[in-house]
Design a protein around this motif. Structure first.
Motif, short mmCIF file in Angstrom:
data_model
loop_
_atom_site.label_atom_id
_atom_site.label_comp_id
_atom_site.label_asym_id
_atom_site.label_seq_id
_atom_site.Cartn_x
_atom_site.Cartn_y
_atom_site.Cartn_z
N GLY A 1 73.05 1.90 42.10
CA GLY A 1 72.51 2.79 43.12
C GLY A 1 73.59 3.59 43.81
O GLY A 1 74.78 3.24 43.78
N TYR A 2 73.18 4.70 44.43
CA TYR A 2 74.08 5.55 45.20
C TYR A 2 73.77 5.38 46.69
O TYR A 2 72.60 5.34 47.09
CB TYR A 2 73.88 7.02 44.86
N PRO B 1 77.76 0.11 40.88
CA PRO B 1 77.06 -0.41 39.71
C PRO B 1 76.28 -1.69 40.03
O PRO B 1 76.56 -2.37 41.02
CB PRO B 1 78.20 -0.71 38.73
N SER B 2 75.30 -1.97 39.22
CA SER B 2 74.58 -3.23 39.38
C SER B 2 75.47 -4.39 38.96
O SER B 2 76.47 -4.21 38.25
CB SER B 2 73.30 -3.22 38.54
N TYR B 3 75.11 -5.57 39.41
CA TYR B 3 75.86 -6.77 39.07
C TYR B 3 74.98 -7.59 38.13
O TYR B 3 74.05 -8.27 38.55
CB TYR B 3 76.20 -7.56 40.33
N ILE B 4 75.26 -7.47 36.84
CA ILE B 4 74.40 -8.10 35.82
C ILE B 4 74.90 -9.50 35.51
O ILE B 4 76.09 -9.71 35.26
CB ILE B 4 74.38 -7.27 34.52
N CYS C 1 78.00 -1.19 51.52
CA CYS C 1 76.53 -1.18 51.54
C CYS C 1 75.97 -1.22 50.12
O CYS C 1 75.03 -1.98 49.83
CB CYS C 1 76.03 0.07 52.26
N GLY C 2 76.54 -0.40 49.22
CA GLY C 2 76.08 -0.39 47.84
C GLY C 2 76.29 -1.72 47.16
O GLY C 2 75.42 -2.20 46.41
N ALA C 3 77.44 -2.34 47.41
CA ALA C 3 77.71 -3.65 46.82
C ALA C 3 76.75 -4.70 47.35
O ALA C 3 76.29 -5.57 46.60
CB ALA C 3 79.16 -4.05 47.09
N MET C 4 76.42 -4.63 48.63
CA MET C 4 75.46 -5.58 49.19
C MET C 4 74.11 -5.44 48.50
O MET C 4 73.44 -6.43 48.20
CB MET C 4 75.31 -5.34 50.70
N GLY C 5 73.69 -4.20 48.24
CA GLY C 5 72.42 -3.99 47.55
C GLY C 5 72.43 -4.55 46.15
O GLY C 5 71.48 -5.22 45.72
N SER C 6 73.51 -4.31 45.40
CA SER C 6 73.58 -4.78 44.02
C SER C 6 73.64 -6.30 43.94
O SER C 6 73.01 -6.90 43.06
CB SER C 6 74.81 -4.16 43.33
N ILE C 7 74.39 -6.93 44.82
CA ILE C 7 74.50 -8.39 44.79
C ILE C 7 73.18 -9.04 45.21
O ILE C 7 72.74 -10.03 44.61
CB ILE C 7 75.66 -8.87 45.69
#
Length: 258
Positions: free
Chosen positions: A170-171, A182-185, A216-222
């Motif tokens: 996400g941006y 990036p997403s955390y797969i 913020c983006g990293a919080m969303g992906s995790i």
């Protein structure tokens, strides 16, 4: 909530120490949709009770501003996914926000993200603090298949936005910047359902705390990664889970790019 709420959710709320104050029974049953995820990242959802009864039930369970008012003292932010069918509701939300001082993260419902709703969208955004939508919704709203064009047009709206691009990540669009995270797969992700809601909520927390777009983006992906690890609700959000999330956010934020 529906009358069957205790069967599905009450123990989870209690195990995680969340208050059930204000969870009023307003319908025979909770919303229950069957969701089909498609290879292109879109999905379709159909109420198990049929579209007509499902839409009717959704109306029963949509809170009015007066339902929210008793529980907003001291609240920092509200994550709302209301549609645009009733602007009187939104004007009531605006008045409540002005009285109580909380911020609003608005996630636009998929079927509402259409060009003919732009005037209403701008009205809601005029008093919203944050906005969230996915790339399919943005492309429909702006009438373009160009992701960069969508980003430019979202930045022009002037509201910090979480622009979700599926499994890619996400941006976070804020102050003229477009920061991609990036997403955390992980190896085991059986259930992608609800990850857009989960990641949006996490990004809202980061924005409210004044964190950088990268954080913020990293919080969303995790948050989305943790949510996808099992079917249904994440069982127990304890100290160990929170510590793992913080550690992975620190790792992932370095991979975010502008």
């Amino acid at each position: 909530v529906g009358e069957d709420f205790p069967q599905y959710f009450q123990r989870w709320f209690e195990d995680n120490g969340f208050s059930l104050e204000g969870a009023n029974i307003c319908s025979d049953y909770c919303n229950h949709h069957l969701i089909t995820h498609h290879p292109d990242g879109t999905y379709t959802e159909i109420s198990k009770y049929g579209q007509r009864l499902g839409d009717r039930n959704l109306g029963f369970l949509t809170p009015a501003p007066s339902d929210l008012a008793p529980f907003t003292d001291g609240v920092k932010a509200a994550y709302l996914c209301f549609g645009l069918e009733n602007m009187v509701t939104w004007r009531g939300i605006k008045k409540l926000k002005e009285e109580k001082g909380f911020r609003i993260m608005w996630e636009i419902p998929t079927l509402q993200a259409v060009p003919e709703n732009m005037e209403k969208i701008k009205e809601v955004l005029s008093f919203s603090d944050y906005f969230s939508l996915n790339h399919h919704e943005a492309k429909t709203l702006f009438g373009t298949t160009d992701g960069d064009r969508c980003i430019s047009l979202l930045l022009e709206l002037g509201v910090p936005t979480y622009y979700r691009v599926g499994r890619r990540g996400g941006y976070v669009l804020k102050d003229g910047r477009a920061v991609f995270c990036p997403s955390y797969i992980t190896e085991h992700e059986p259930d992608p359902t609800g990850c857009g809601n989960c990641s949006t909520a996490a990004v809202m927390v980061g924005l409210c705390e004044g964190r950088t777009p990268e954080e913020c983006g990293a919080m969303g992906s995790i948050a989305a990664s943790l949510n996808a690890r099992q079917f249904g609700l994440y069982p127990k959000i304890d100290g160990a889970v929170k510590e793992e999330a913080r550690r992975r956010v620190e790792e992932l934020k370095g991979a975010c790019t502008e």
